[in-house]
Design an enzyme around this catalytic site. Structure first.
Site, mmCIF file in Angstrom:
data_model
loop_
_atom_site.group_PDB
_atom_site.id
_atom_site.type_symbol
_atom_site.label_atom_id
_atom_site.label_comp_id
_atom_site.label_asym_id
_atom_site.label_seq_id
_atom_site.Cartn_x
_atom_site.Cartn_y
_atom_site.Cartn_z
ATOM 1 N N GLU A 72 1.426 -0.407 -5.090
ATOM 2 C CA GLU A 72 0.399 0.082 -5.550
ATOM 3 C C GLU A 72 0.722 1.792 -5.312
ATOM 4 O O GLU A 72 0.507 2.304 -4.600
ATOM 5 C CB GLU A 72 -0.604 -0.241 -4.484
ATOM 6 C CG GLU A 72 -1.962 0.810 -4.729
ATOM 7 C CD GLU A 72 -2.212 1.369 -3.333
ATOM 8 O OE1 GLU A 72 -3.641 2.015 -3.487
ATOM 9 O OE2 GLU A 72 -1.738 1.680 -2.634
ATOM 10 N N ASP A 98 0.376 -1.089 0.048
ATOM 11 C CA ASP A 98 0.365 0.313 0.530
ATOM 12 C C ASP A 98 1.050 1.356 0.161
ATOM 13 O O ASP A 98 1.789 1.748 0.853
ATOM 14 C CB ASP A 98 -0.930 -0.330 1.129
ATOM 15 C CG ASP A 98 -1.892 0.939 1.874
ATOM 16 O OD1 ASP A 98 -3.345 0.997 0.494
ATOM 17 O OD2 ASP A 98 -1.698 2.142 1.731
#
Lengths: 654, 654
Positions: free
Chosen positions: B413, B384
């Site tokens: 990401e 993330d």
């Protein structure tokens, strides 16, 4: 985990420019340049960063530095001034600017109307407090701001004190580089004198000056030609080999296939060496070494530099053949291998064998040749066919010569495959011949110039555009008449900061050996070629004007600044150059068709010309000395090659 | 002159590909690949040269090598097979091939009718004679040829013996490398398993399976969904964080601005950590760690891998906040700094302070988190927002994990600026999110795919195309109806070897939080979201077909092979992929307009499809299972989005 400081190498630095083959080779500049350095610099998150380029010249005892500024998309640019010839190095340093990061947050919150910013202000005070190493005066400024941030002034006053430009500038002058990244490796930059980039060359065979069909001219006669060459505005007089010429295998005056020379046929100057000497001797017909020295001195008196040819090959009569047979390749029968490109044979030339076991002796002797001529005032060498000699030799030779003589200039005469030509420039050649002679259409000229000026080559490859040479009489010149000679001259002289012509160009010599050949009829390579320089139809006045325009307009001293503009006619080409800061624009429009007049409307990129905010502007034609008032990007042009095939316009906002 | 051997580094080797940032970072491949290596290789003069790529894998005790062949313009290519995961290295070696050079001269002279070639033949004999180190059998062959060259055979027979392909092949197998150049430095190549490049991802919140509006689902319930996901043909099931969720600052089910959560509102999974534990704990509502292990085992049973989210941030209730306050940034008042993007505040998230003095402790703990989940069968991590964490950390972490577990896959990401996204891939991330979700027009899709597939990025950046994510419900999907979901699925699945969807896509969930927002209405990030997977209008059968096509056709497992073909309609896009050797072509034509039918004629590049010599060929639509007979480059296509918005055609010469 190995111990590591989280505060190191926090910033990414990538894709530094200029960078030639990952720093394996040096980029090039000339003394006086502001060298523009670019780099991708960024880090994670939203923190502000700062970056500099650090650089050092040959006389510097430490690094100097210049700021980089963010352009767009994480790309940063800055520049540094190079004021001395020789080897320079540079790298990029980037770090987190904690004060700027804090200030950014503070001002955004303040602007959003947040009033409870005491913790933020104290953070700022702490950031200033930790700057112990500032000079005393700066430390005092910081202390005052700290006191204000912690005092009972209003929020607006505190924010105003924090953003004060003087404080910010002070902190920028004394940056805190806790987590700096330094790019590696240091990148090399070679700085030449300006002549290495900006030069107009004139090639002449000294033996033709004062010659007859059967007797050689001399240095003394050739020297009489120097004032006229200087008057035409050339900077460099380049002489094909001036050494004794071999007898064995000599070609006759009839040309490359004439194997039966007459007694008065002088032979090809590139067949170097006879009983009179080799690469460090002068041809007895030209005079003595003292005569050569006089020629160099006379050239200097007229502001000209003499460039010599450096052709590493020998006639069978060269002294090295006797003294150093080990430098030549021997056949199984004991004979020395002459030059071949099978099935072609060149019996009058022995190539040097760079695979010789005595590389040390050979390389040193070749260096000695260069140094010999440097001792006689020569600082520029046009190197013949360097792409057929061992490449490591060139890299070594040029580096060796440069140690004490960074002013030396080597021009690579390689007409071969692109990567070889590029590599010679990477290895150190200061200038390079190009494919210009065979680029004729608008599309070809545009593509090739863009490749040279706006691709990676511009950092290390300095083109020298020649419309003709003793080996190259192009079809365009053969068939284009007087306009063709003007067109190709203007293109060479305006597109490239360095260009040259081979003498006879001004007399529009255009007769080939035969149809389809690029060899000259009655080529000067094989014979004396006395000429009547005072012919009334000589292009000398035109050349004089073109060279004066080049000298007087800074825009024409560079290559990176060339820009092509749209003009709605395939036979018309339109390009500009500007001085630094998009000033003093020169706009060139050439009719490429030597046979017919063409007309069209320009569509000028006014931003590139520095005229984006201009109203009407003056377009002064430096060739014809006429002036037009132009408006905006669209202007009508008509060029009749029988009148003038080119406009060279100095543009000036009114 | 320093002593130097003229026989070293005679050959130039430049611009090796792949090469990422001058070798600072590794290029990427997957086990089973033939890695194509290119280089500029050349030397002075006319001599023939030869070159190889030398390479070694993690289990090799020495270098292996594969030949390079001249392509054009001094560019050479070859390839080597990588059969093992882990770090590989390679370099290029080039040298003068003296026998081939001699042979070239001999055959040219012979072809030109020269008959006196005895010296040449003796040179060849000497070249063969000096090859002392050949194996005995090869030595014997050479001796025979030497005898023949020196004997009284006719010239034609001697030349025939010299050019004998077996002899030439023998000499190529045992090259004489007197003047070899070895490129430096060795270049790194990281070899992954195939899943790192070719994968179909399915993102699901396990808490929604078997949930009600107010009660959580469990791993056990979620496991029941696995067979259907496997049936659809996905390879990876990716779970958002499965850890305990903080209470402090929890967002309510109303969404990002709902700061008043009800007692049953579950909070955002990315607000990691509570009294129940942190990054190595599972949310008690989902079950126990044993339940997680069962889920992973069940996934494996159906051929699925589980990917976990690795989000380095903490809720204020995370155990690290108490145990390691030094890992967080403290304000002057002693409070911990929550996340901010001024003036926005995220009070429910404490970012980790990578500037902590205890970087060693922090980094090791984060590695421990990854290893913890690897011990529970997880080999794939979706990271993330890696672009907000210190970049040196990622380079270290991924390298550390890979030492023992080269099979691990990290997906970055990062939706941020291009150079940051590229750099994360350079640092080691095996796959990366992209801008695909926002590339809608033919021009945008073509440009972006070409940038990814045919620019330098393809060597290290592996795109993963997601039409939607829990954060991204694009305008196109909001307004395009059922056809839009089919269109974006086909584009993602066919353009990129890796792609993924977030669950609900098959049910065409398309309601935004509000007009102009990309947030979902009633977003699963803030609430349980039970769904009726068995709705008769589900796209699951369509997805199943698309994934089966991907699995069955090798052409779709790669990215470098994508090629765009002309089709005369701005709303139709046409591209192909081929298996190695331009075989098994797949041609995809998509109507990008979800609202209207469009028709046009293709102009196929038949060479790219391996059909340049084909007559009529079969175009079998793998979506509709219908077949057309096509001819040449021009073929009529009509796509009605309400029927089928895309052709996926397997082409086969008849």
């Amino acid at each position: 985990m190995a111990a590591r400081s989280p505060l190191k190498n926090r910033v990414q630095i990538q894709k530094i420019s200029p960078m030639v083959d990952c720093g394996r080779y040096a980029a090039k500049a000339v003394a006086g340049d502001d060298v523009v350095v670019g780099a991708d610099v960024f880090r994670e998150g939203h923190d502000k960063i700062a970056a500099v380029v650090r650089y050092r010249g040959p006389s510097d005892s430490g690094w100097r530095e210049a700021p980089l500024r963010l352009d767009t998309n994480d790309r940063w640019y800055g520049h540094f001034h190079v004021d001395e010839m020789g080897p320079w190095r540079y790298h990029v340093l980037g770090w987190t600017d904690h004060y700027a990061s804090w200030l950014d947050g503070l001002t955004k919150k303040h602007a959003a109307g947040q009033r409870d910013l005491d913790p933020e202000l104290e953070e700022g005070a702490l950031l200033l407090e930790r700057r112990k190493r500032l000079p005393k005066a700066a430390r005092q400024v910081c202390d005052e701001v700290i006191a204000l941030l912690r005092g009972d002034a209003g929020l607006d006053d505190k924010v105003a004190a924090a953003v004060d430009p003087d404080l910010v500038a002070l902190l920028e002058r004394h940056p805190e580089r806790l987590d700096a990244t330094q790019s590696r490796p240091d990148l090399p930059l070679w700085v030449d004198r300006e002549r290495a980039r900006f030069s107009a060359w004139y090639e002449m065979f000294p033996r033709s000056e004062g010659a007859t069909e059967t007797t050689s001219g001399t240095f003394a006669e050739a020297a009489k030609r120097l004032p006229a060459i200087a008057d035409m505005g050339f900077d460099v007089v380049y002489l094909p080999p001036i050494h004794p010429i071999g007898r064995t295998g000599r070609k006759g005056r009839g040309g490359p296939h004439d194997l039966a020379p007459g007694p008065d046929d002088p032979g090809v100057p590139w067949a170097i060496g006879s009983e009179a000497g080799g690469h460090t001797a002068v041809h007895p017909d030209l005079g003595t070494i003292d005569d050569f020295d006089d020629f160099v001195g006379e050239a200097r008196r007229f502001g000209l530099e003499v460039a010599l040819d450096f052709a590493i090959q020998c006639s069978p009569d060269h002294p090295w053949v006797r003294e150093h047979p080990e430098w030549f390749k021997h056949r199984p029968d004991g004979s020395i291998a002459y030059a071949e490109n099978p099935p072609k044979k060149y019996q009058d030339i022995y190539p040097i064998d760079f695979d010789t076991e005595d590389a040390e002796g050979l390389w040193n002797e070749l260096r000695h040749v260069v140094e010999f001529w440097m001792d006689h005032g020569v600082k520029i060498f046009r190197v013949d066919n360097p792409h057929t000699k061992a490449l490591p030799f060139w890299e070594w030779l040029i580096a060796e010569i440069r140690v004490d003589h960074p002013e030396t200039i080597f021009l690579a005469e390689a007409f071969t495959r692109p990567k070889m030509m590029q590599t010679l420039a990477k290895l150190g050649f200061n200038q390079s011949y190009t494919y210009f002679a065979w680029r004729n259409t608008k599309h070809e000229l545009t593509d090739y110039t863009v490749e040279l000026a706006h691709g990676g080559m511009v950092d290390y490859y300095r083109p020298n555009f020649w419309p003709n040479t003793p080996d190259i009489l192009t079809e365009y010149l053969q068939h284009g008449g007087r306009p063709a000679f003007k067109i190709r001259l203007v293109l060479a002289a305006m597109l490239s900061p360095s260009y040259g012509i081979y003498s006879g160009y001004e007399l529009r010599e255009n007769e080939p050996l035969h149809e389809g050949s690029e060899e000259y009829y009655e080529s000067e390579k094989y014979r004396y070629k006395p000429r009547d320089w005072n012919r009334p139809d000589s292009l000398a006045p035109y050349i004089t004007r073109v060279n004066r325009i080049r000298h007087e307009h800074r825009a024409l001293h560079d290559l990176r600044n060339v820009w092509f503009h749209h003009i709605a006619n395939e036979q018309l080409i339109c390009f500009s150059k500007v001085a630094p800061g998009r000033t003093e624009p020169i706009l060139v429009i050439v009719n490429l068709d030597p046979h017919h007049a063409h007309e069209a409307t320009t569509w000028l990129d006014l931003w590139q010309l520095g005229l984006e905010h201009a109203g009407p502007y003056e377009a002064h034609d430096l060739i014809t000395d006429t002036t037009h008032i132009w408006h905006g990007p669209e202007n009508y042009v008509r060029l009749d090659p029988d009148v003038e095939p080119a406009h060279v316009l100095s543009l000036r906002a009114l």
